[in-house]
Structures are given as C-alpha cells and as structure tokens.
Design an enzyme around this catalytic site. Structure first.
Site, PDB file in Angstrom:
ATOM      1  N   ASP A  49      56.018  48.723 -11.644  1.00 31.46           N
ATOM      2  CA  ASP A  49      54.720  49.032 -12.222  1.00 31.46           C
ATOM      3  C   ASP A  49      54.510  48.231 -13.503  1.00 31.46           C
ATOM      4  O   ASP A  49      55.420  48.117 -14.333  1.00 31.46           O
ATOM      5  CB  ASP A  49      54.674  50.537 -12.521  1.00 31.46           C
ATOM      6  CG  ASP A  49      53.351  50.979 -13.107  1.00 31.46           C
ATOM      7  OD1 ASP A  49      52.340  50.897 -12.403  1.00 31.46           O
ATOM      8  OD2 ASP A  49      53.347  51.410 -14.280  1.00 31.46           O
TER       9      ASP A  49
ATOM     10  N   GLU B  43      53.928  44.400  -9.798  1.00 34.19           N
ATOM     11  CA  GLU B  43      52.510  44.572 -10.092  1.00 34.19           C
ATOM     12  C   GLU B  43      52.255  43.600 -11.236  1.00 34.19           C
ATOM     13  O   GLU B  43      52.666  43.855 -12.372  1.00 34.19           O
ATOM     14  CB  GLU B  43      52.197  46.001 -10.505  1.00 34.19           C
ATOM     15  CG  GLU B  43      50.719  46.217 -10.779  1.00 34.19           C
ATOM     16  CD  GLU B  43      50.407  47.612 -11.287  1.00 34.19           C
ATOM     17  OE1 GLU B  43      49.349  48.151 -10.915  1.00 34.19           O
ATOM     18  OE2 GLU B  43      51.204  48.158 -12.080  1.00 34.19           O
TER      19      GLU B  43
END
Length: 710
Positions: free
Chosen positions: A344, A380
C-alpha cells in the site's frame, strides 16, 4: 519461579526456547525498558522486570520459567521532549512491534495519549496508566516447519488475481458454518475454495490482516476500520478474524488454497501506522522511539512528515525500521506460506530520506534477500507526498497497479473521446510505462475495479458517489470515477438499461483479461456485487461490503468470467513475456507481432489514429511461437453495430471463439472459418475474439461475404 538473565539481542521480539523466553526490543533513544507481564483477565501487570542489557540499541533479557501464552507489554523510559521528536512516557504500555500474536483490542480513552489530550496541551505529558485500555502481546511457541505451507510458485504469466476481504468474502455464505463465517478458517471451506477455483483464480490477495486498529473517530461514530489500513503490528494476524480456529485457522486456509493451486497474497501497509500524527495516541512505535520509527520534520521535529494522508510516515530508510519490515515479510512467507505482497502507498518505502528513488535501500535489500526475491512484489505506485505518483518508476522484480489502464478501459467503453491511444497502450502491456525500467508486460497489474472505488457493478450504475453512511457528509472518496449510469442513477428495473449495464460489465472484464500483463478481479464483481454507489466503503462492516451469496443479479456473469480465464489460460498470445515491437514474424511475409485494423479492411493509418472519436478497431496479435496461435480482437464501443471487414492481406482464416455480446461469452463451434476480406457483423458495445484456424476455406468471392454471429 522466574529468573532473569542477560539474554541476547537477537532475534528481536519474544522467543521461547523450551526453558524460558528471550525478550529483545530496539530503541535508540531510550534510557531504560521495563517488561510487564500480565495474567489473563487482570487489568494491570503482575510483574515488572527491567531489561538488564543494552547491546547496540537493543534492550534484552532472558526470563527462565516464562512459557508460551504469557501476556506482556513494555514501558519505555526516556526524555519527554516533543520539540526534539522524543515522546517517551513510561505511563503508557506499548505493544511489542515483533509480537507474533495479540490478545484484546484497543479501548479508546484519553489515557492512551502521551500528552494531555483533554486539555489540548500537546507538549504536556499525561501520566495516566494506559495498560487497561491496551491489547497485549502473547509469547508464542516456536514455529514448526510445515511443508504444506511452503509458498507455491505460479508464474505471473499464469496469474489471475482475486482481491478480497476475509470477512466480506465469507460472512454470508450459507455453506460455511455460522461460527466460522468471517474468520480465517472460513477461507478454507470447500465452497469458498471451489468458487475461486471455478473462476480460474490463481492468487487470492487479502486486504490487510496484519493487526490493525479501529480509528477513534470511527469508533465514536459507531463505525470500524473495515479494510484494515491502520496497522498496529506487522507480525500478528488481526485477532478479530481468529474465531475458534485461531491462528491455526489461517494456516489451514492457506494449506487448502495451496492444495487447489491458489497462492495467497497479502496487502501490507508499511507506509504508516495507527498512531496517526503528532497528536495521535501512544500505542507502540511512538512510545518506543518516535524519532527512529517515523519521518519527522527536520525544521520542527515535534511534527511528523505525512506522505500518506494518515498523519505519519514510517521511516523505512532507518536501518532498524527497514529490518522490522524485512523481518515481517520473511515471517509471513516462512510461517504462513504467503507467496506475494501488495504494498500500500509503496512510494513511501522508496523515500530516502524524502525523494523517491528506484535505487532506494529498501528495494535493493528486497532484491538480494534469498526469501523475498522469490515472492511476488506488487506496488501501489503512489503516495500523497511530493512527486509521489511513480507509475512505471519501480525497479526490476516489481509489478505495479496500473490505474491508467483502469481509467482508459472505463473511458473507452463509456464513449469518452480520445481514449484509443490510452486503451491500446494498456492492451499491449503499457510498454511506454514499463519498458524504460527494463521490465516486461508482466509489470502491469490490470484491473477495472478494486476495493478502493466503485465495484464493477457500480461503475455502470452510478455517476455520483453515495458515501453518506461513512459519516463525512459525502466528502470522502474519490470524485474521479469514470463511470456511467446509462440513464438512471442506481437500481432500475428498465430492461434496456439493465441490458446495457450487463454488456458493459462483460466488456470491462474482457478488456482486463485480454490485455497483456497480469489481470486482477475485485471480490464479487463476478456476482455484480454493489456497494450502493459507496466508493469508499472502508468503514462499512455490514452488507454494504459483504458478498451477498443469496442473490446474484447477473447469474451468467460467473460463468462468463470462468470462460474468460480459460480463454486466457489456453491462448499464449494473451500471456506474452515480451512487449510487441511491430517486427515481422517472417521476413518473407507482411505478418507482424501486432497489427491495428480499421473496420474498412485496412490497417490503421495516421488519420485513423488521430480520430479522437473512434470507437471501433481491431487488434491482431501473436506470441512469436507459431502463426497458429494468432488472435484477432475486434472492439466496438459504439452504441450501434457495425460491419467490420477483415484485412485480406494478413492472417487468417479465422474462427470466432469468444463474444461479449453473449451472456457467457460463448459462440457456436459449428460456424465455418472466416477468410480475410469477409465483413463481420460486430454487435454494439462488444468484443469479438477470433483465433486463426488451419481449416481450409471454400474458394469464392469472399470480399462479398457477410458473416453474422448470433
């Protein structure tokens, strides 16, 4: 009887050796560390032991007589000097960052804050004891090697990712025993495993299961952090999904998935923690060594640098913090058999100290690690800091979520002008994005929907976000959704609108599966799961987020997805390891690795490429192995059907093998082969896939042939 010895500084955490437990905790700026032992059900520690030794900023001690199951925490002494970034407060019990198991959950109270929160005095220390409000770490038994938990290694060329949430996927399934629903053990149920296997999924990517906190502002509104992007600990599975199976239930699930040929991946959040900004609580890292664990403003160290939008940024450039992250990743691979990680806001991991670099120490450490270099690494590729959007900027060995693919696919099928170049770039693996870093099309993770944003069903049913249930007056969530409701916002019983929506879902799914790269599906998209237009359901632990196994508004869609994954699996041209470059397959023939075709029967020229309103085109591709493996993809995003004349000079003969105009994508295998020059009736808003066939075609004036596929 507990006896205390010096112990050793490694490994970090609490480790039982059969006689006792070695405790080791890193803190560069502490002056002393107290180990607090708790008995089950007791509000306060039963014993406090000062760790006797410090070796290179590791505080350690060995306690004979302590057994697995012992609850513990730390109180760390040092200076309370927020102006220099130090927030030591031994009144606050802090969680061991290396705890393998956690018992209990945070009970929010002002005593959890190191400063006088109730008086809004950020620099004044709060000396109330926080132990009663804190979860506790648990000493665990040594890990026993389990060959069934060894990660399986599926190549990316075979990978189909399914992004899911432990509880949301299993909470309502009627075949899962009620006590198991919403737990790790439910993932092992044959009904869940069979569903994934039938879809053709090869990798189950779980939203965060590393222990996380429910943010105070959510709890006070009666909500929770359902998605889990508020990490409290990086080694322990979150207790809320343990159920009766405990940690063994998670391992059993991964074993069953492995047996079905399905890898387990984790979404991990090493960019920030649940302690938020400088005015946040003291739960673990802040009380252990705030100045080491977090990036602080060099001009005002009382403030955190926030590249994440969550108040703080973990300083992975610090060698001990990097060690924490690497040790955690290896733990999940070794103890649980995790085969891949999605990071993330991964740009935060490459900031040294603030500027992002693909040569950052973290990326180099992972690349040379004998364990981590073998697992899937997915970024990401952005954060919220300066120049944080880094799509295409990651090093070899990494793949990336390709949001440009998502937007191009949605825009093209919605009918937006100027999408042709963006879509064709995505269909070919985004060469312009990933080739400069020396990577292949497999660096691109392609998707039409993810947990963050609309579900696929909502992409074709809503044009405005409907997030009122989140309690933020609909201000949260992204405003850039590239969606269309086709005439009615939300649910409708209009058959025409429902028909268009169903067709567009199939087109978006097919675009993902037919593109070069690695396809990813969002949980429930195969069942038209809707969140009622909520594009930020991170706090909705309720039917808004849960998979509804009792209703399936588009029952053919699951079979459509299964047929798509089978098509991808059987056709090597859809799973290339190298980018197309326009080179000839055979020097003596005009056939190239990729051709772009106009409906007029010719290859696209500069005028065709410059037509921003173009809705229809063809893509003929091969895999460099044999002409027999060539495919022809015809895409028509227009609201009207068209005649598409096949190019007479290249490729063929062809046979239709997949058509998104059909609910399950099926076509008749009895249709005769189609030669170049034939005009095909291409349905509105559809993709038709044709494969080269070696069957002979009867002689005749094929230029006048019209092929109608029903």
């Amino acid at each position: 009887m507990i006896a205390v010895d010096d112990g050793v500084p490694a490994p970090l955490g609490a480790h039982f050796d059969g006689r006792g437990v070695n405790f080791a905790l890193f803190s560069e700026h502490a002056t002393a560390v107290d180990l607090c032992l708790f008995e089950a059900g007791e509000r306060h520690e039963s014993r406090t032991i000062r760790l006797p030794c410090r070796s290179d900023d590791i505080w350690h001690g060995y306690l004979r007589g302590v057994l697995p199951g012992q609850l513990y925490g730390y109180r760390v002494h040092g200076s309370w000097d927020p102006g220099r970034g130090h927030r030591f407060n031994p009144s606050k019990l802090v969680l061991d960052p290396y705890a393998r198991e956690i018992r209990g959950r945070i009970r929010w109270h002002d005593a959890l804050y190191g400063h006088r929160r109730s008086l809004q005095r950020e620099d004044q220390i709060d000396r109330r004891d926080s132990a009663v409000y804190m979860p506790k770490a648990v000493v665990t038994a040594p890990e026993v090697p389990d060959l069934a938990l060894k990660p399986i290694r599926r190549p990316l060329t075979e990978t189909v990712i399914y992004e899911a949430h432990v509880k949301a996927l299993t909470m309502t399934h009627p075949d899962v025993p009620e006590p198991e629903r919403g737990t790790y053990a439910a993932l092992a149920h044959p009904a869940i495993v069979e569903h994934l296997w039938k879809l053709g999924v090869t990798a189950l990517e779980l939203l965060p299961i590393q222990a996380f906190a429910d943010d105070r502002f959510l709890v006070e509104k009666g909500l929770v952090n359902f998605w889990g992007y508020s990490p409290l600990n990086y080694f322990a599975p979150d207790p809320r999904y343990l159920g009766e199976g405990g940690i063994g239930g998670l391992k059993a699930a991964i074993r069953e998935l492995n047996a079905a040929g399905i890898e387990t991946w984790l979404d991990v959040v090493y960019n920030h923690t649940a302690e938020a900004g400088h005015a946040g609580p003291t739960l673990s890292f802040r009380g252990i060594d705030n100045a080491s664990y977090y990036k602080l403003d060099p001009d005002n160290p009382r403030r955190d640098i926030d590249c994440t939008g969550c108040g703080n940024t973990l300083d992975v450039a610090h060698p001990r913090v990097m060690q924490l992250v690497l040790d955690s990743l290896r733990h999940w691979v070794g103890a649980y058999g995790i085969a891949g990680f999605r990071f993330d806001l991964a740009s935060s991991l490459g900031r040294s100290p603030m500027a992002f670099s693909p040569q950052a120490a973290f990326f180099q450490a992972v690349a040379q690690d004998p364990v981590l270099a073998q697992v899937k690494l997915i970024a990401e590729p952005w954060d919220l800091g300066a120049e944080g959007y880094r799509l295409g900027g990651y090093p070899r060995g990494w793949s990336e979520w390709n949001d440009q693919f998502r937007d191009a696919a949605r825009g093209f099928w919605r009918g937006d002008p100027g999408q042709l170049a963006k879509l064709t770039q995505g269909l070919t693996g985004s060469r312009e994005v990933f080739a400069p870093s020396g990577r292949s099309p497999l660096a691109s993770i392609n998707f039409a929907a993810t947990h963050d944003g609309y579900t696929l069903a909502d992409v074709v049913a809503y044009e405005e976000k409907h997030n009122a249930a989140n309690g933020e007056d609909n201000r949260d969530g992204h405003g850039h959704n590239v969606s269309c409701n086709y005439g009615v916002e939300g649910p409708t019983d209009d058959p025409a609108i429902l028909g268009v929506r169903a067709r567009q879902k199939r087109n978006l799914l097919a675009t993902v599966m037919l593109a070069q790269g690695v396809p990813m599906l969002l949980m429930g998209d195969e069942r038209s799961r809707s969140q009622g237009g909520n594009n930020n359901a991170y706090c909705q632990d309720n039917p808004t987020s849960w998979m509804d196994w009792s209703a399936d508004p588009d029952p053919a869609l699951g079979q459509f997805v299964a047929n798509l994954t089978r098509l991808r699996r059987e056709r090597p041209a859809l799973r290339r390891r190298r980018f197309f470059d326009g080179t000839r397959v055979d020097p003596d023939r005009p056939l190239r690795d990729v051709h772009w075709l106009s409906p007029c029967g010719a290859e696209m020229d500069s005028d065709a490429w410059g037509d921003h309103g173009r809705r229809t085109f063809g893509m003929q591709i091969g895999n460099d192995m044999s002409e027999d493996h060539r495919l022809l993809l015809l895409l028509n995003a227009a609201a009207d059907p068209c005649l598409f004349r096949l190019c007479a000079d290249i490729g063929g003969p062809w046979r239709a093998i997949f058509d998104t105009a059909h609910p399950v994508g099926a076509v008749s295998h009895g249709d005769p082969p189609i030669r170049g020059g034939a005009a095909i009736h291409l349905a509105e808003r559809s993709i038709l896939v044709l494969a080269r066939t070696g069957a002979a075609v009867a002689e005749g004036d094929v230029s006048k042939t019209l092929v109608v596929l029903s």
